[in-house]
Design a protein around this motif. Sequence first.
Motif, PDB file in Angstrom:
ATOM      1  N   ILE A  52       0.800  -1.084   0.089  1.00 36.38           N
ATOM      2  CA  ILE A  52      -0.022   0.026   0.032  1.00 36.38           C
ATOM      3  C   ILE A  52       0.781   1.187  -0.021  1.00 36.38           C
ATOM      4  CG2 ILE A  52      -1.682   1.302   1.265  1.00 36.38           C
ATOM      5  CD1 ILE A  52      -2.740  -1.192   2.608  1.00 36.38           C
ATOM      6  N   GLN A  78      -4.153   6.912  -0.332  1.00 34.22           N
ATOM      7  CA  GLN A  78      -3.768   5.740  -0.050  1.00 34.22           C
ATOM      8  C   GLN A  78      -4.028   4.769  -1.436  1.00 34.22           C
ATOM      9  OE1 GLN A  78      -5.225   4.270   3.721  1.00 34.22           O
ATOM     10  NE2 GLN A  78      -3.345   4.307   4.578  1.00 34.22           N
ATOM     11  N   ARG A  80      -3.557   0.672  -2.759  1.00 37.85           N
ATOM     12  CA  ARG A  80      -2.951  -0.666  -2.889  1.00 37.85           C
ATOM     13  C   ARG A  80      -2.846  -1.314  -4.017  1.00 37.85           C
ATOM     14  NH1 ARG A  80      -7.137  -2.525   0.688  1.00 37.85           N
ATOM     15  NH2 ARG A  80      -8.354  -3.389  -1.167  1.00 37.85           N
ATOM     16  N   ASP A  82      -3.486  -4.453  -5.690  1.00 35.54           N
ATOM     17  CA  ASP A  82      -4.110  -5.839  -5.287  1.00 35.54           C
ATOM     18  C   ASP A  82      -3.621  -6.922  -6.033  1.00 35.54           C
ATOM     19  OD1 ASP A  82      -6.137  -4.482  -3.696  1.00 35.54           O
ATOM     20  OD2 ASP A  82      -7.093  -3.896  -5.359  1.00 35.54           O
ATOM     21  N   SER A  97      -6.614  -0.791  -5.889  1.00 40.51           N
ATOM     22  CA  SER A  97      -7.685   0.038  -4.979  1.00 40.51           C
ATOM     23  C   SER A  97      -7.327   1.320  -4.496  1.00 40.51           C
ATOM     24  CB  SER A  97      -7.972  -1.080  -3.929  1.00 40.51           C
ATOM     25  OG  SER A  97      -8.739  -2.354  -4.223  1.00 40.51           O
ATOM     26  N   ILE A  99      -7.944   3.478  -1.850  1.00 37.96           N
ATOM     27  CA  ILE A  99      -8.678   3.469  -0.673  1.00 37.96           C
ATOM     28  C   ILE A  99      -9.119   4.811   0.017  1.00 37.96           C
ATOM     29  CG2 ILE A  99      -8.236   2.747   1.816  1.00 37.96           C
ATOM     30  CD1 ILE A  99      -6.040   0.956   0.948  1.00 37.96           C
ATOM     31  N   LYS A 100      -8.228   5.847  -0.502  1.00 31.49           N
ATOM     32  CA  LYS A 100      -8.676   7.329  -0.254  1.00 31.49           C
ATOM     33  C   LYS A 100      -7.880   8.032  -1.071  1.00 31.49           C
ATOM     34  CE  LYS A 100      -5.845   8.781   3.747  1.00 31.49           C
ATOM     35  NZ  LYS A 100      -5.946   9.323   4.975  1.00 31.49           N
ATOM     36  N   THR A 122     -12.974   1.452  -5.836  1.00 34.02           N
ATOM     37  CA  THR A 122     -12.886   2.216  -4.960  1.00 34.02           C
ATOM     38  C   THR A 122     -14.091   1.940  -4.171  1.00 34.02           C
ATOM     39  OG1 THR A 122     -14.663   3.789  -5.943  1.00 34.02           O
ATOM     40  CG2 THR A 122     -12.251   4.204  -6.529  1.00 34.02           C
ATOM     41  N   ALA A 123     -14.438   2.535  -2.923  1.00 31.23           N
ATOM     42  CA  ALA A 123     -15.464   2.203  -2.157  1.00 31.23           C
ATOM     43  C   ALA A 123     -16.828   2.450  -2.890  1.00 31.23           C
ATOM     44  CB  ALA A 123     -15.539   3.014  -0.736  1.00 31.23           C
TER      45      ALA A 123
END
Length: 275
Positions: A52, A78, A80, A82, A97, A99-100, A122-123
């Motif tokens: 990350i 952030q 990642r 994957d 990904s 994360i933010k 993303t989320a």
Amino acid sequence: RPLLLLLLFPGSVIAAELFGTVEDLHGRGYVTDIHGQTSELSVGQTIFEGQILGTPSDGEIHVLTIDGNFIGVRPNSQLRIDAYKAKRGPDDKIHLSLIKGALRSITGWIAKLGGNAYHIRTATVTIGVRGTDHETIELDTPSFGSQPGTYERVIEGVTFVRTRQGETEVHAGQTGFSARDRTDAPRLLTETPQFIKERVLRLEQKIAQRKDNASRSVETSREKSEDREAVREERQQEIRENLNGLPPEQRERIRESYRDASPEQRERIERRIIR
């Protein structure tokens, strides 16, 4: 500690694919490995699948991946890694990904494979691309009147923003959006949100310089290819003219020898004809 980790987790350490190298860094940047150990980044450091990347509010990281993908991890972000594989095979992939925060991606050759080879989660959404230059932003709280969710801004090419509610294509000059509540399908915005226009970016001039250098490199390669083709055509024309000047029987013998020759032998035959 590295030796202890290798002994405790031999499979995971060995299996990690090399993702890329930190090409540039503004302020500070961090990397967290698969065991949760966080350390500060430096220029030239290698990055691996499963790690990350993180930045504080004054940091930005530029990474060049094995497949030639440029990734800029923006301030307070952030990212990642994957899954990653770049062996020039059918199962090559780059799965990320966010994360933010935000990232800028100028894709490499894996993105040109199509299908699910390249995507960013993303989320809120999953984003796929055709070879492109794009930016993905995950907004956690309302800003400048914009609501939380994923914003997808395309500089060049096309991306696809997907949720369970549907999919939207985002073309160059457009910005797509999917709200955090995901009650509706992703949609295109009529204009770029104010918070994107007003934010402070780091190393932005380096990205423009990189794109300019890449463009010049492509143009130079194209010119060299065209020059080689012109030289080749001129040579073939000279070979045809010299062959036509030979007696028919000798000309036919040369043609038969050429048909059965290896590439190296053909090169020698052509040189003799030109002389």
